[in-house]
Design an enzyme around this catalytic site. Structure first.
Site, PDB file in Angstrom:
ATOM      1  CE  LYS A   8      -2.049  -0.386   3.911  1.00  0.00           C
ATOM      2  NZ  LYS A   8      -2.239  -1.592   4.233  1.00  0.00           N
ATOM      3  NE  ARG A  83      -5.176  -0.569   8.511  1.00  0.00           N
ATOM      4  CZ  ARG A  83      -3.550   0.157   8.632  1.00  0.00           C
ATOM      5  NH1 ARG A  83      -3.982   1.010   8.294  1.00  0.00           N
ATOM      6  NH2 ARG A  83      -2.655  -0.575   7.897  1.00  0.00           N
ATOM      7  NE  ARG A 122       7.051  -3.232   6.339  1.00  0.00           N
ATOM      8  CZ  ARG A 122       5.612  -2.941   6.467  1.00  0.00           C
ATOM      9  NH1 ARG A 122       5.647  -2.549   5.377  1.00  0.00           N
ATOM     10  NH2 ARG A 122       4.672  -3.021   7.229  1.00  0.00           N
ATOM     11  NE  ARG A 128       6.310  -0.479  10.052  1.00  0.00           N
ATOM     12  CZ  ARG A 128       4.817  -0.291   9.320  1.00  0.00           C
ATOM     13  NH1 ARG A 128       4.824  -0.347   8.189  1.00  0.00           N
ATOM     14  NH2 ARG A 128       3.933  -1.146   9.660  1.00  0.00           N
ATOM     15  NE  ARG A 139       1.797  -4.626  11.278  1.00  0.00           N
ATOM     16  CZ  ARG A 139       2.878  -4.863  10.407  1.00  0.00           C
ATOM     17  NH1 ARG A 139       3.642  -5.602  11.297  1.00  0.00           N
ATOM     18  NH2 ARG A 139       2.832  -4.442   9.133  1.00  0.00           N
TER      19      ARG A 139
HETATM   20  P1  ADP Z   1       0.263  -2.007   7.793  1.00  0.00           P
HETATM   21  O1  ADP Z   1      -0.469  -1.570   6.901  1.00  0.00           O
HETATM   22  O2  ADP Z   1       1.847  -2.901   7.263  1.00  0.00           O
HETATM   23  O3  ADP Z   1       0.630  -2.726   8.878  1.00  0.00           O
HETATM   24  P2  ADP Z   1       0.640   0.818   8.519  1.00  0.00           P
HETATM   25  O4  ADP Z   1       1.571   1.497   8.391  1.00  0.00           O
HETATM   26  O5  ADP Z   1      -0.711   1.366   7.218  1.00  0.00           O
HETATM   27  O6  ADP Z   1       1.345  -0.197   7.906  1.00  0.00           O
HETATM   28  O7  ADP Z   1       0.258   1.170  10.520  1.00  0.00           O
HETATM   29  C1  ADP Z   1       0.624   0.949  11.023  1.00  0.00           C
HETATM   30  C2  ADP Z   1      -0.325   0.420  12.246  1.00  0.00           C
HETATM   31  O8  ADP Z   1      -0.445   1.884  12.466  1.00  0.00           O
HETATM   32  C3  ADP Z   1      -1.359  -0.205  12.418  1.00  0.00           C
HETATM   33  O9  ADP Z   1      -1.212  -1.383  12.415  1.00  0.00           O
HETATM   34  C4  ADP Z   1      -2.110   0.282  13.231  1.00  0.00           C
HETATM   35  O10 ADP Z   1      -1.778   0.360  14.707  1.00  0.00           O
HETATM   36  C5  ADP Z   1      -1.995   2.246  13.131  1.00  0.00           C
HETATM   37  N1  ADP Z   1      -2.916   2.388  11.862  1.00  0.00           N
HETATM   38  C6  ADP Z   1      -2.642   3.453  10.585  1.00  0.00           C
HETATM   39  N2  ADP Z   1      -4.255   3.493   9.906  1.00  0.00           N
HETATM   40  C7  ADP Z   1      -4.863   3.140  11.036  1.00  0.00           C
HETATM   41  C8  ADP Z   1      -6.178   3.091  11.019  1.00  0.00           C
HETATM   42  N3  ADP Z   1      -7.023   3.158  10.029  1.00  0.00           N
HETATM   43  N4  ADP Z   1      -7.278   2.982  12.122  1.00  0.00           N
HETATM   44  C9  ADP Z   1      -6.557   2.389  13.474  1.00  0.00           C
HETATM   45  N5  ADP Z   1      -5.345   2.067  13.506  1.00  0.00           N
HETATM   46  C10 ADP Z   1      -4.218   2.682  12.263  1.00  0.00           C
END
Ligand code: ADP
Length: 184
Positions: A8, A83, A122, A128, A139
């Site tokens: 993404k 989400r 990664r 991370r 996740r």
């Molecule tokens: P990935 O999709 O690879 O897990 P992201 O960088 O998009 O990584 O998100 C990392 C973390 O940030 C998520 O696991 C969550 O804890 C938080 N997060 C990101 N976007 C949202 C959202 N829209 N609602 C709630 N938590 C979020």
């Protein structure tokens, strides 16, 4: 949209550059708040490190403020938002107020084995703190439970675009551009 490891963030940047709009990544905003040690960062880190979603109230307010910034006036691409079903409603309300409309929802699909392979790679290169095995698994579960249902919502609205996220980055970008009708 897409599960963790679907690509993404990478594709969001490429698409946003093509359309000359900002890519707004909730994950990136949370991570920069974590490194700056802000109150929001301290709150978000607890959830992120456990692989859980940050509470809707926190995330919604953050997105609301971000899309009110001048650079988002002519449009924006959201990466990682909405989400949850509650975030879908919230976003609808926000864009009604700014006068925007949702043109398309792109979902990237990738084999589960490939997702794990990418996230493990990664973890080694970027370090991370949420890319450890247990957290990666959690996740994926949270995505399946809370985010996958959104696919049907947007399919029903007729704005869902499903893209095969396997293969190299440039190929995936090309598929997205073709589907969005922006040529090559
Ligand atoms: P990935 O999709 O690879 O897990 P992201 O960088 O998009 O990584 O998100 C990392 C973390 O940030 C998520 O696991 C969550 O804890 C938080 N997060 C990101 N976007 C949202 C959202 N829209 N609602 C709630 N938590 C979020």
């Amino acid at each position: 949209m897409g599960p963790p490891g679907a690509g993404k963030g990478t594709q969001a940047q490429v698409v946003a550059d093509r359309f000359e709009i900002p890519a707004i990544s909730t994950g990136d905003i949370f991570r920069s708040n974590v490194s700056l040690g802000t109150e929001l960062g301290v709150e978000a880190k607890r959830y992120m490190d456990a692989g859980e979603y940050v509470p809707d109230s926190v995330t919604n307010l953050m997105v609301r403020h971000r899309i009110d910034e001048p650079d988002a006036e002519k449009g924006f691409l959201l990466d990682g938002y909405p989400r949850t079903l509650a975030q879908v409603d919230e976003l609808d309300g926000m864009i009604k107020h700014t006068g925007h409309r949702l043109d398309a929802v792109v979902v990237l699909t990738v084999d589960p084995d490939e997702l794990v392979r990418r996230l493990t790679a990664r973890a080694q290169s970027e370090g991370r703190s949420d890319d450890t095995e247990d957290v990666i698994r959690r996740r994926q579960e949270v995505y399946t439970e809370q985010t996958e249902p959104l696919i049907e919502v947007y399919r029903d609205r007729g704005i869902l675009i499903e893209i095969d996220g396997m293969g190299d980055m440039a190929e995936v970008s090309q598929r997205i551009f073709d589907a969005l009708g922006s040529g090559g």
